[in-house]
Design an enzyme around this catalytic site. Structure first.
Site, short mmCIF file in Angstrom:
data_model
loop_
_atom_site.label_atom_id
_atom_site.label_comp_id
_atom_site.label_asym_id
_atom_site.label_seq_id
_atom_site.Cartn_x
_atom_site.Cartn_y
_atom_site.Cartn_z
N TYR A 125 32.65 32.04 39.95
CA TYR A 125 34.11 32.01 40.06
C TYR A 125 34.56 30.63 39.57
CZ TYR A 125 38.64 32.93 42.32
OH TYR A 125 39.97 33.12 42.59
N LYS A 196 35.94 37.87 40.05
CA LYS A 196 36.72 38.24 41.25
C LYS A 196 36.02 39.40 41.97
CE LYS A 196 40.97 36.02 40.31
NZ LYS A 196 41.80 35.30 41.22
C1 LIG Z 1 42.40 31.41 41.36
C2 LIG Z 1 43.18 32.12 40.39
O1 LIG Z 1 43.43 33.30 40.57
C3 LIG Z 1 43.68 31.44 39.23
O2 LIG Z 1 43.49 30.24 39.08
O3 LIG Z 1 44.31 32.11 38.43
MG LIG Z 2 44.37 34.16 39.20
#
Ligand SMILES: CC(=O)C(=O)O
Ligand SMILES: [Mg+2]
Ligand SMILES: NC(=O)C1=CN([C@@H]2O[C@H](COP(=O)(O)OP(=O)(O)OC[C@H]3O[C@@H](n4cnc5c(N)ncnc54)[C@H](O)[C@@H]3O)[C@@H](O)[C@H]2O)C=CC1
Length: 603
Positions: A125, A196
């Site tokens: 992530y 995600k």
């Molecule tokens: C964490 C997230 O969803 C973003 O940075 O777009």
């Molecule tokens: Mg995001």
């Protein structure tokens, strides 16, 4: 339907061995996973249709020469080590190793991820997933998820049946237009949906066989990608307006027809707010950038109030400067204003006075009612010109000027501009009227953070609250004191919102369910932790907080009479559950990475 006689005959007519067709007894993913037959991105469109491969590969058909070029470019890139900031020079190499394990053995992959979530969440992530998306054309090996392109219009309803799973619980979908704070990455944005969904499995225990990452390729406006011969996506400018909406409409209809109980999380799309309004009452869907981020920010803002030694009900007194008025910033502003208004009595005048607690600065400076062509979403937060001038401010005043005059309790960044909280801005924050000013540098990935925790603690002082969207290490303040760096990221909410919605069987995701999720996160930290400056849990507790959030969402869905039940737990049974029983129900439905015993059975 191959006729062996015809084959023998065709042999006598062909001179080149390679022109004879190869008979395969497989279709769909089974071919892509078979090294004897797989051609990857080189499957032609007619072959993709013949072999049920449509949607399982990025849309751009490549020649085998291009495939080799792409592979070689990637191999060479290893020599120029890809770096994600100073924190981990090997991050991308780790991503590759984990990705290979993901392709080989999902149970083992998730066992590794869950057991080491603190270490590897930053790889699968943010921040490393951003780097992986940027390099996706090179990193692409075995496809994962589905690709719907603008050229698939009219075909999506049948294409969804190319996905092998009978049941899908969770879809995360992007159009690649704004990946983290990295801008338009086109088809390469599929990486963020995979990241995600990894958290859905690791944190929420959604069964990995029931998740589906989706990329909707409506083109890209990234000129570099448009010119790159090795780019995997459609090399056209993005569709917009009605044409864009028509593609998303068709996709939504297709997936909800095949899987009526699926939940769709929209992430990083261009038409974010209009899409949310268009679908939220018709489908089980939410937007994690708008709604997930808002909830996480609210929890953090309430935590910052508690960290000042004040009750949460004092939240409406906080002066908040927000830098960034895009999808995430506006989502946070609306939710924070509503939360304040509720605390002030939930009427018109409460809502009005709550609106005065915010100063919003975007790329053009402070937003006032004097702003030309103001974004209608930002309009409710535009400062009145007269009021601003009483404060020594004006349309377009710089962030440092705004901070200096307002002396805010909170400075929150969702601007995607690394270093925006410069020395000058942080110096100005030293004049804050708060006993413990809070800084939320929420932009991702790491290099886009508005400031680092070192900068914040060293310039503003030890007695602050600090949170960032991507992980940073705590800061040693000397004398045995630690400056805590909290990770304020929507990952603490979206897995629980998805799981809670699934298990409640609610047909929609209501504001109340989202609010319940945010409130659950807000009270999760103990008084002692909060006073130490710890306002979000550590990633190592993500499975526990997700379980709690999911339980809060189930409870709220029951209270709002939205819960229709899940599997053998029907709506009536759900209504009988106590708080403890709801938590137990959630826990019992979370998948764990254990090998099942396999038994062979013919279809
Ligand atoms: C964490 C997230 O969803 C973003 O940075 O777009
Ligand atoms: Mg995001
Ligand atoms: N921590 C978290 O959970 C989340 C973090 N984010 C991050 O938030 C950032 C923004 O995302 P979006 O809202 O989707 O982007 P966006 O592109 O919709 O909005 C960016 C906003 O920043 C403003 N901006 C640009 N330069 C500025 C400057 N110099 N000063 C002040 N404002 C400036 C723009 O005018 C615009 O209003 C991204 O980096 C993203 O990674 C987004 C969602 C969740």
């Amino acid at each position: 339907m191959t006729n062996p006689a015809a084959l023998v005959q065709s042999r006598s007519f062909t001179t080149l061995e390679g022109h004879r067709p190869t008979i395969v007894h497989k279709r769909s993913l089974d071919i892509l996973h078979d090294p004897w037959f797989n051609k990857g991105t080189a499957f032609s469109m007619t072959e993709r249709d013949r072999l049920d491969l449509r949607g399982l590969l990025p849309p751009n058909v490549m020649s085998s020469e291009q495939q080799i070029q792409r592979f070689m470019a990637d191999l060479k890139r290893l020599e120029v080590q890809a770096r994600d900031g100073p924190s981990d020079p090997n991050a991308l190499a780790k991503w590759r190793i984990l990705n290979r394990l993901h392709d080989r053995n999902e149970t083992m992959y998730f066992k590794v991820l869950i057991a080491n979530i603190e270490e590897y969440a930053p790889i699968v992530y943010t921040p490393t997933v951003g780097l992986a998306c940027q390099n996706y054309s090179g990193l692409f090996r075995r496809p994962r998820g589905m690709y719907f392109s603008a050229e698939d219009r009219g075909e999506m309803m049948s294409m969804v049946y190319n996905w092998p799973a009978e049941q899908v619980d969770m879809i995360v979908v992007t159009d690649g237009s704004r990946i983290l704070g990295l801008g338009d990455l086109g088809v390469q944005g599929i990486g963020i949906t995979i990241g995600k969904l990894d958290l859905y499995v690791a944190a929420a225990g959604i069964n990995p066989q029931r998740v589906l990452p989706v990329m909707i390729d409506v083109g890209t406006n990234n000129e570099k990608l448009l010119k790159d011969p090795l780019y995997l996506g459609l090399q056209e400018h993005r569709l917009d307006g009605d044409e864009y909406i028509a593609v998303i409409d068709e996709f939504m209809e297709a997936v909800f027809t095949r899987w009526p109980h699926v939940i769709v999380q929209i992430s990083r799309v261009s038409g974010h707010s209009s899409l949310l309004q268009r679908y939220r009452n018709a489908y089980r869907m939410f937007n994690d950038d708008v709604q997930g981020t808002a909830g996480v920010a609210i929890a953090g803002l309430l935590g910052a109030v508690r960290a000042q030694g004040r009750p949460m009900i004092d939240f409406p007194k906080q002066k908040i400067v927000v830098a960034g008025a895009g999808s995430a910033g506006i989502g946070v502003l609306n939710a924070a204003r509503k939360t304040m208004a509720r605390m002030l009595g939930n009427n018109e005048s409460a809502f009005e006075s709550a609106g005065r607690q915010f100063w919003v600065v975007d790329a053009k400076g402070l937003i006032t009612e004097q702003r030309e062509n103001i974004d209608p979403q930002a309009l409710p937060f535009a400062r009145k010109v007269k009021e601003a001038s009483h404060q020594g401010l004006w349309e377009g005043a710089s962030l440092a000027e705004v901070v200096r005059e307002v002396k805010p309790d909170v400075l929150l960044g969702l601007s995607a501009v690394g270093g925006l909280f410069s020395k000058e801005v942080l110096e100005a924050l030293k004049g804050s009227t708060s006993t413990r000013p809070a800084i939320f540098a929420m932009s991702n990935p790491t290099k886009n953070a508005e400031c680092t925790p070192e900068e914040a603690f060293s310039i503003v002082g030890d007695n602050i609250i600090f949170a960032s969207g991507s992980p940073f290490k705590d800061v040693d303040l000397g004398n045995g004191h630690i400056g805590h760096c909290n990770q304020g990221n929507n990952m603490y909410l979206f897995p629980g919102i998805g799981l809670g919605t699934l298990l409640s069987g609610s047909r929609i995701i209501s504001d109340g369910m989202l609010q319940a999720a945010a409130e659950c996160l807000a009270v999760y930290m103990t008084e002692e932790e909060v006073l130490k400056g710890i306002i979000y849990p550590s990633t190592s507790r993500i499975r526990d907080i997700t379980k709690e959030v999911a339980a809060a969402v189930v409870k709220e869905a029951i209270e709002e009479d939205l819960a229709e039940g899940y599997r053998e737990m029907d709506a009536r049974e759900l209504r009988k559950l106590s708080q403890e029983e709801i938590e137990e129900y959630v826990m019992n439905n979370m998948w764990s990475p254990d090998y099942p015993t396999l038994v062979y059975k013919k279809d």
